[in-house]
Design a protein around this motif. Structure first.
Motif, mmCIF file in Angstrom:
data_model
loop_
_atom_site.group_PDB
_atom_site.id
_atom_site.type_symbol
_atom_site.label_atom_id
_atom_site.label_comp_id
_atom_site.label_asym_id
_atom_site.label_seq_id
_atom_site.Cartn_x
_atom_site.Cartn_y
_atom_site.Cartn_z
ATOM 1 N N LYS A 119 0.834 -1.205 0.000
ATOM 2 C CA LYS A 119 0.000 0.000 0.000
ATOM 3 C C LYS A 119 0.865 1.250 0.000
ATOM 4 C CE LYS A 119 -4.420 -1.098 2.087
ATOM 5 N NZ LYS A 119 -5.297 -0.870 3.223
ATOM 6 N N SER A 120 1.928 1.220 0.794
ATOM 7 C CA SER A 120 2.835 2.361 0.886
ATOM 8 C C SER A 120 3.505 2.613 -0.468
ATOM 9 C CB SER A 120 3.883 2.093 1.959
ATOM 10 O OG SER A 120 4.828 3.123 2.000
ATOM 11 N N ARG A 121 3.960 1.535 -1.104
ATOM 12 C CA ARG A 121 4.609 1.671 -2.401
ATOM 13 C C ARG A 121 3.613 2.163 -3.450
ATOM 14 N NH1 ARG A 121 7.232 -3.525 -4.532
ATOM 15 N NH2 ARG A 121 5.433 -3.695 -5.870
ATOM 16 N N SER A 122 2.401 1.633 -3.390
ATOM 17 C CA SER A 122 1.367 2.040 -4.336
ATOM 18 C C SER A 122 1.035 3.521 -4.164
ATOM 19 C CB SER A 122 0.111 1.196 -4.133
ATOM 20 O OG SER A 122 -0.910 1.612 -4.978
ATOM 21 N N LYS A 123 0.945 3.979 -2.912
ATOM 22 C CA LYS A 123 0.663 5.389 -2.643
ATOM 23 C C LYS A 123 1.803 6.266 -3.149
ATOM 24 C CE LYS A 123 -0.449 8.669 0.958
ATOM 25 N NZ LYS A 123 -0.506 8.963 2.364
ATOM 26 N N ARG A 124 3.033 5.821 -2.907
ATOM 27 C CA ARG A 124 4.203 6.572 -3.381
ATOM 28 C C ARG A 124 4.217 6.632 -4.907
ATOM 29 N NH1 ARG A 124 8.690 3.247 -2.569
ATOM 30 N NH2 ARG A 124 8.481 2.774 -4.766
ATOM 31 N N ASP A 125 3.916 5.503 -5.550
ATOM 32 C CA ASP A 125 3.873 5.478 -7.012
ATOM 33 C C ASP A 125 2.830 6.455 -7.545
ATOM 34 O OD1 ASP A 125 5.821 3.536 -6.961
ATOM 35 O OD2 ASP A 125 4.474 1.880 -7.462
ATOM 36 N N GLU B 290 1.685 9.145 -6.045
ATOM 37 C CA GLU B 290 2.165 10.506 -5.793
ATOM 38 C C GLU B 290 3.206 10.910 -6.836
ATOM 39 O OE1 GLU B 290 3.463 10.222 -1.743
ATOM 40 O OE2 GLU B 290 1.422 10.431 -0.951
ATOM 41 N N GLU B 291 4.083 9.970 -7.211
ATOM 42 C CA GLU B 291 5.096 10.257 -8.229
ATOM 43 C C GLU B 291 4.434 10.507 -9.586
ATOM 44 O OE1 GLU B 291 7.896 7.055 -8.170
ATOM 45 O OE2 GLU B 291 8.760 7.679 -6.272
ATOM 46 N N ARG B 292 3.433 9.717 -9.920
ATOM 47 C CA ARG B 292 2.719 9.916 -11.190
ATOM 48 C C ARG B 292 2.047 11.286 -11.224
ATOM 49 N NH1 ARG B 292 0.682 4.350 -10.281
ATOM 50 N NH2 ARG B 292 2.019 3.009 -11.507
#
Length: 72
Positions: free
Chosen positions: A10-16, A18-20
């Motif tokens: 979930k953390s990685r998905s949220k970071r991804d 945000e980067e997009r």
């Protein structure tokens, strides 16, 4: 799936995401600051990338396996 692994995903998905979104904001800013001629050149470049990707002879799995990116 363990709770810890689920949290990490979930953390990685949220970071991804945000980067997009940051990239989209940056690109929109760039579009607004440049003349249409520059944008049309970008469209040609992106279209050539898409055509190259469509014409690429390997599947995603075939490409990633030798690089060690796929699990066994």
């Amino acid at each position: 799936m363990s709770t810890q692994r689920g949290s990490a995903l979930k953390s990685r998905s949220k970071r991804d995401m945000e980067e997009r979104l940051a990239f989209i904001r940056l690109y929109v800013k760039w579009l607004k600051e440049n003349p249409d001629e520059v944008f049309s050149q970008q469209v040609k470049l992106v279209n050539s990338f898409l055509k190259a990707a469509r014409d690429f002879p390997l599947t995603k799995e075939e490409y990633l396996r030798p690089k060690g990116e796929l699990g066994k």
